[in-house]
Design an enzyme around this catalytic site. Structure first.
Site, PDB file in Angstrom:
ATOM      1  N   ASP A 110     -97.472 -11.290 -73.909  1.00 17.78           N
ATOM      2  CA  ASP A 110     -97.244 -12.634 -74.168  1.00 17.78           C
ATOM      3  C   ASP A 110     -97.360 -12.858 -75.637  1.00 17.78           C
ATOM      4  O   ASP A 110     -97.280 -11.968 -76.263  1.00 17.78           O
ATOM      5  CB  ASP A 110     -98.331 -13.563 -73.250  1.00 17.78           C
ATOM      6  CG  ASP A 110     -98.195 -15.017 -73.277  1.00 17.78           C
ATOM      7  OD1 ASP A 110     -98.453 -15.767 -74.087  1.00 17.78           O
ATOM      8  OD2 ASP A 110     -97.383 -15.643 -72.252  1.00 17.78           O
ATOM      9  N   LYS A 163    -102.562 -15.571 -65.111  1.00 18.96           N
ATOM     10  CA  LYS A 163    -102.387 -15.548 -66.473  1.00 18.96           C
ATOM     11  C   LYS A 163    -103.616 -14.970 -66.811  1.00 18.96           C
ATOM     12  O   LYS A 163    -104.935 -15.170 -66.605  1.00 18.96           O
ATOM     13  CB  LYS A 163    -102.093 -16.750 -67.013  1.00 18.96           C
ATOM     14  CG  LYS A 163    -101.469 -16.939 -68.456  1.00 18.96           C
ATOM     15  CD  LYS A 163     -99.869 -16.378 -68.357  1.00 18.96           C
ATOM     16  CE  LYS A 163     -99.226 -16.553 -69.510  1.00 18.96           C
ATOM     17  NZ  LYS A 163     -97.899 -16.308 -69.681  1.00 18.96           N
TER      18      LYS A 163
END
Length: 224
Positions: free
Chosen positions: A151, A111
């Site tokens: 995202d 991430k």
């Protein structure tokens, strides 16, 4: 392994550890695997300097947590939001390992992102930020190494700017980002993918409902 002031990551780790207690009690040989997998393989943190429309330099923090590549290249989104910090990205990257593993595909977990806020910014400012962000990130990603995605705050526009910056820096057109536009290699089903995933999950929960109810498990808590 929780470092000081990492509440989001600590919560995620504690929840997983608690859910695994019955399994670990029956299979203690896997405890060491849990100890190892909770520590990221690599954590990248860097400065992102970009220029606003008034010609004033601005600075943000950039991150990429390359958590685990046991199954394949790191895979996980890039979040652009003022709340982004290392604890949140470790929490998201840690859970990404298991989410990707459940797909059955050869993907690891990771991430990344920045505390940059796209809201209220012009397209030119967002483009300059993305170019500055990629000027450091490009050294650490690639189709066989780490494949970021969109995202919160990172939609098709931002992915396009990031891909353009990568292509210019590396002089290659490769699949090192997902969430691309349909005209340049994107997936036709991506807009509906999350909805299909929800239906898939609910179908499986429903198939287990009789057994879950008999065992006394709180269905609402499981679904959350």
């Amino acid at each position: 392994m929780v470092l000081p002031v990492e509440p989001e990551f600590e919560q995620a780790l504690n929840e997983l550890t608690q859910s695994l207690q019955p399994f670990l009690a029956a299979n203690p040989q896997y405890q060491k695997a849990l100890d190892i997998v909770q520590v990221p393989e690599r954590v990248l943190q860097f400065r992102v300097v970009w220029e606003d429309d008034n010609g004033v330099p601005q600075v943000n923090r950039g991150f990429r947590v390359q958590y685990n590549s046991a199954l394949g290249p790191y895979k996980g989104g890039l979040r652009l939001h003022p709340s982004v910090n290392l604890s949140i990205l470790k929490f998201l990257g840690f859970e990404q390992i298991f989410k990707n593993a459940l797909t059955g595909l050869s993907m690891g977990g990771g991430k990344g992102g920045s505390d940059f806020d796209p809201k209220g910014k012009s397209d030119s400012e967002i483009r300059r930020f993305c170019a500055a962000f990629m000027s450091e990130l490009f050294r650490h990603i690639g189709e066989d190494t780490d494949v970021p995605a969109g995202d919160i705050g990172t939609g098709a526009r931002e992915i396009g700017f990031l891909f353009g910056a990568y292509k210019k820096l590396k002089n290659e057109f490769v699949g090192m980002l997902t969430g691309k536009g349909l005209d340049w290699g994107g997936s036709f089903i991506r807009p509906e993918a999350t909805g299909y995933g929800l239906v898939y999950f609910v179908e499986h929960v429903c198939s287990f409902l009789p057994r879950l109810c008999l065992s006394g498990i709180d269905i609402i808590r499981v679904c959350r």
